[in-house]
Design an enzyme around this catalytic site. Structure first.
Site, PDB file in Angstrom:
ATOM      1  N   SER A   6      21.779  77.311  51.741  1.00 31.05           N
ATOM      2  CA  SER A   6      21.649  76.489  52.880  1.00 31.05           C
ATOM      3  C   SER A   6      20.775  75.358  52.569  1.00 31.05           C
ATOM      4  O   SER A   6      19.668  75.336  52.104  1.00 31.05           O
ATOM      5  CB  SER A   6      20.835  77.206  54.212  1.00 31.05           C
ATOM      6  OG  SER A   6      20.431  76.211  54.942  1.00 31.05           O
ATOM      7  N   HIS A  31      26.291  75.762  52.550  1.00 28.18           N
ATOM      8  CA  HIS A  31      26.134  76.195  54.120  1.00 28.18           C
ATOM      9  C   HIS A  31      25.334  75.055  54.562  1.00 28.18           C
ATOM     10  O   HIS A  31      24.200  74.556  54.319  1.00 28.18           O
ATOM     11  CB  HIS A  31      25.190  77.218  54.118  1.00 28.18           C
ATOM     12  CG  HIS A  31      24.801  77.802  55.466  1.00 28.18           C
ATOM     13  ND1 HIS A  31      25.792  78.595  56.152  1.00 28.18           N
ATOM     14  CD2 HIS A  31      23.737  77.709  56.417  1.00 28.18           C
ATOM     15  CE1 HIS A  31      25.300  78.911  57.482  1.00 28.18           C
ATOM     16  NE2 HIS A  31      24.225  78.217  57.366  1.00 28.18           N
ATOM     17  N   ASP A  33      23.660  73.192  58.005  1.00 29.06           N
ATOM     18  CA  ASP A  33      23.123  73.642  59.376  1.00 29.06           C
ATOM     19  C   ASP A  33      23.118  72.398  60.256  1.00 29.06           C
ATOM     20  O   ASP A  33      22.431  71.538  60.096  1.00 29.06           O
ATOM     21  CB  ASP A  33      21.701  74.275  59.352  1.00 29.06           C
ATOM     22  CG  ASP A  33      21.924  75.462  58.600  1.00 29.06           C
ATOM     23  OD1 ASP A  33      22.548  76.631  59.225  1.00 29.06           O
ATOM     24  OD2 ASP A  33      21.050  75.718  57.519  1.00 29.06           O
ATOM     25  N   MET A  35      21.963  71.135  63.997  1.00 25.74           N
ATOM     26  CA  MET A  35      21.162  71.594  65.348  1.00 25.74           C
ATOM     27  C   MET A  35      20.998  70.211  65.910  1.00 25.74           C
ATOM     28  O   MET A  35      20.822  69.034  65.661  1.00 25.74           O
ATOM     29  CB  MET A  35      19.968  71.883  64.811  1.00 25.74           C
ATOM     30  CG  MET A  35      19.894  72.799  63.594  1.00 25.74           C
ATOM     31  SD  MET A  35      18.154  73.571  63.163  1.00 25.74           S
ATOM     32  CE  MET A  35      18.580  74.625  61.933  1.00 25.74           C
ATOM     33  N   HIS A  64      27.527  75.325  59.905  1.00 30.23           N
ATOM     34  CA  HIS A  64      27.082  76.413  61.060  1.00 30.23           C
ATOM     35  C   HIS A  64      26.471  75.419  62.265  1.00 30.23           C
ATOM     36  O   HIS A  64      25.677  74.595  61.991  1.00 30.23           O
ATOM     37  CB  HIS A  64      25.990  77.110  60.381  1.00 30.23           C
ATOM     38  CG  HIS A  64      25.264  77.899  61.314  1.00 30.23           C
ATOM     39  ND1 HIS A  64      23.824  78.528  60.857  1.00 30.23           N
ATOM     40  CD2 HIS A  64      25.376  78.381  62.569  1.00 30.23           C
ATOM     41  CE1 HIS A  64      23.448  79.202  61.952  1.00 30.23           C
ATOM     42  NE2 HIS A  64      24.304  79.130  62.829  1.00 30.23           N
ATOM     43  N   MET A  66      24.685  74.799  65.575  1.00 32.00           N
ATOM     44  CA  MET A  66      23.642  75.395  66.367  1.00 32.00           C
ATOM     45  C   MET A  66      23.553  74.292  67.580  1.00 32.00           C
ATOM     46  O   MET A  66      22.676  73.500  67.549  1.00 32.00           O
ATOM     47  CB  MET A  66      22.473  75.553  65.588  1.00 32.00           C
ATOM     48  CG  MET A  66      22.457  76.879  64.786  1.00 32.00           C
ATOM     49  SD  MET A  66      21.365  76.922  63.467  1.00 32.00           S
ATOM     50  CE  MET A  66      22.071  76.265  62.251  1.00 32.00           C
ATOM     51  N   MET A 135      22.926  86.222  62.378  1.00 29.87           N
ATOM     52  CA  MET A 135      21.687  85.799  62.249  1.00 29.87           C
ATOM     53  C   MET A 135      20.572  86.810  62.260  1.00 29.87           C
ATOM     54  O   MET A 135      20.477  87.801  62.958  1.00 29.87           O
ATOM     55  CB  MET A 135      21.325  84.804  63.418  1.00 29.87           C
ATOM     56  CG  MET A 135      22.166  83.608  63.591  1.00 29.87           C
ATOM     57  SD  MET A 135      22.262  82.635  62.253  1.00 29.87           S
ATOM     58  CE  MET A 135      20.716  82.185  61.907  1.00 29.87           C
ATOM     59  N   ASP A 172      22.674  85.181  57.680  1.00 33.06           N
ATOM     60  CA  ASP A 172      21.973  84.219  57.512  1.00 33.06           C
ATOM     61  C   ASP A 172      20.340  83.960  58.078  1.00 33.06           C
ATOM     62  O   ASP A 172      20.267  84.512  59.376  1.00 33.06           O
ATOM     63  CB  ASP A 172      22.580  82.846  58.530  1.00 33.06           C
ATOM     64  CG  ASP A 172      21.971  81.490  58.259  1.00 33.06           C
ATOM     65  OD1 ASP A 172      21.002  81.159  57.490  1.00 33.06           O
ATOM     66  OD2 ASP A 172      22.483  80.657  58.841  1.00 33.06           O
TER      67      ASP A 172
HETATM   68  C1  DX5 Z   1      18.429  78.973  60.464  1.00 36.35           C
HETATM   69  C2  DX5 Z   1      19.565  78.289  59.746  1.00 36.35           C
HETATM   70  C3  DX5 Z   1      19.519  78.835  58.273  1.00 36.35           C
HETATM   71  C4  DX5 Z   1      18.232  78.631  57.434  1.00 36.35           C
HETATM   72  C5  DX5 Z   1      17.927  79.896  56.520  1.00 36.35           C
HETATM   73  O1  DX5 Z   1      18.462  78.552  61.618  1.00 36.35           O
HETATM   74  O2  DX5 Z   1      20.902  78.650  60.369  1.00 36.35           O
HETATM   75  O3  DX5 Z   1      20.884  78.612  57.458  1.00 36.35           O
HETATM   76  O4  DX5 Z   1      18.469  77.401  56.735  1.00 36.35           O
HETATM   77  O5  DX5 Z   1      16.912  79.252  55.805  1.00 36.35           O
HETATM   78  P1  DX5 Z   1      16.181  80.668  55.325  1.00 36.35           P
HETATM   79  O6  DX5 Z   1      17.001  81.340  54.054  1.00 36.35           O
HETATM   80  O7  DX5 Z   1      15.013  79.981  54.501  1.00 36.35           O
HETATM   81  O8  DX5 Z   1      15.614  81.617  56.343  1.00 36.35           O
HETATM   82 ZN    ZN Z   2      22.745  78.454  59.142  1.00 34.74          ZN
END
Ligand code: DX5
Ligand code: ZN
Length: 212
Positions: A6, A31, A33, A35, A64, A66, A135, A172
């Protein structure tokens, strides 16, 4: 185990180099993320930065979402040709429609479940998706403590075997070399890891340590 670093925990001052480095050192997917500051209490990156990531990446993107307005973000990111776009079931009122929309773009659809969401909610969607992302932290930030969701993984694995044996299971949040074997045993196919990989200088060693 496939490994999807990620980039949330990467150094954004040299993001292209970070992306290239993980791709050259064993990452199977990148990956990403996304948000929106509404579905989760954090904001990350939009299409301008994802375009730069897509250019630097030599491995497929795993986006991903969110966000609250999934359909809007699917339209925004489809042009970067990701392998997967995953959306949270908690933020989607029309999942069949969204799954079809992602597929119509030639992208593999995936559904995400927060740690507190029961897999029963997606039982009748499993046959339509290529991956289920579970998650193991509440989404929003890297570096959070792993929530042991092993029973839930096993439950989802049973459903996958029943409805769609080709569907992969991804986990994740808080993944590291301590929990990776138990995750594998429970039925996980793809491990997402952010802080565990990016806090180590030797990216190859950290990625390799998750390939159990
Ligand atoms: C959290 C993200 C993850 C995050 C994971 O909301 O979806 O992908 O980057 O980070 P670690 O591996 O540090 O928990
Ligand atoms: Zn993620």
């Amino acid at each position: 185990m496939l490994v999807a670093p990620s980039i949330l925990s990467a150094d954004f001052g040299k993001l292209a180099d970070e992306v290239k480095e993980i791709c050259e050192n064993g990452a199977d997917l990148v990956h990403v993320d996304v948000m929106d500051g509404h579905f989760v209490p954090n904001m990350t990156i939009g299409p301008v930065v994802v375009e730069a990531v897509a250019k630097a990446a030599t491995k497929p993107l795993d986006i991903h979402l969110m966000v609250e307005n999934n359909s809007f973000f699917v339209d925004l990111f489809a042009k970067f040709n990701p392998e997967y776009i995953s959306f949270h079931i908690e933020s989607e009122n029309h999942p069949h429609r969204l799954i079809q929309k992602i597929r119509d773009y030639g992208i593999k659809p995936a559904i995400v479940l927060n740690p507190g969401t029961t897999p029963k909610l997606i039982e009748y969607l499993i046959e339509y998706v290529d991956m289920i992302l579970l998650m193991s932290v509440n989404p929003g930030f890297g570096g959070q403590k792993f929530i042991p969701i092993y029973e839930k993984i096993a439950e989802v694995k049973e459903m996958v075997n029943l409805y769609n044996p080709d569907c992969l299971i991804e986990v994740d949040g808080g993944v590291n070399d301590k929990n990776i074997r138990d995750l594998k045993t429970a039925g996980v196919d793809i491990a997402v890891a952010g802080s565990y990989i990016f806090k180590q200088k030797d990216r190859k060693a950290s990625i390799d340590s998750l390939k159990v």
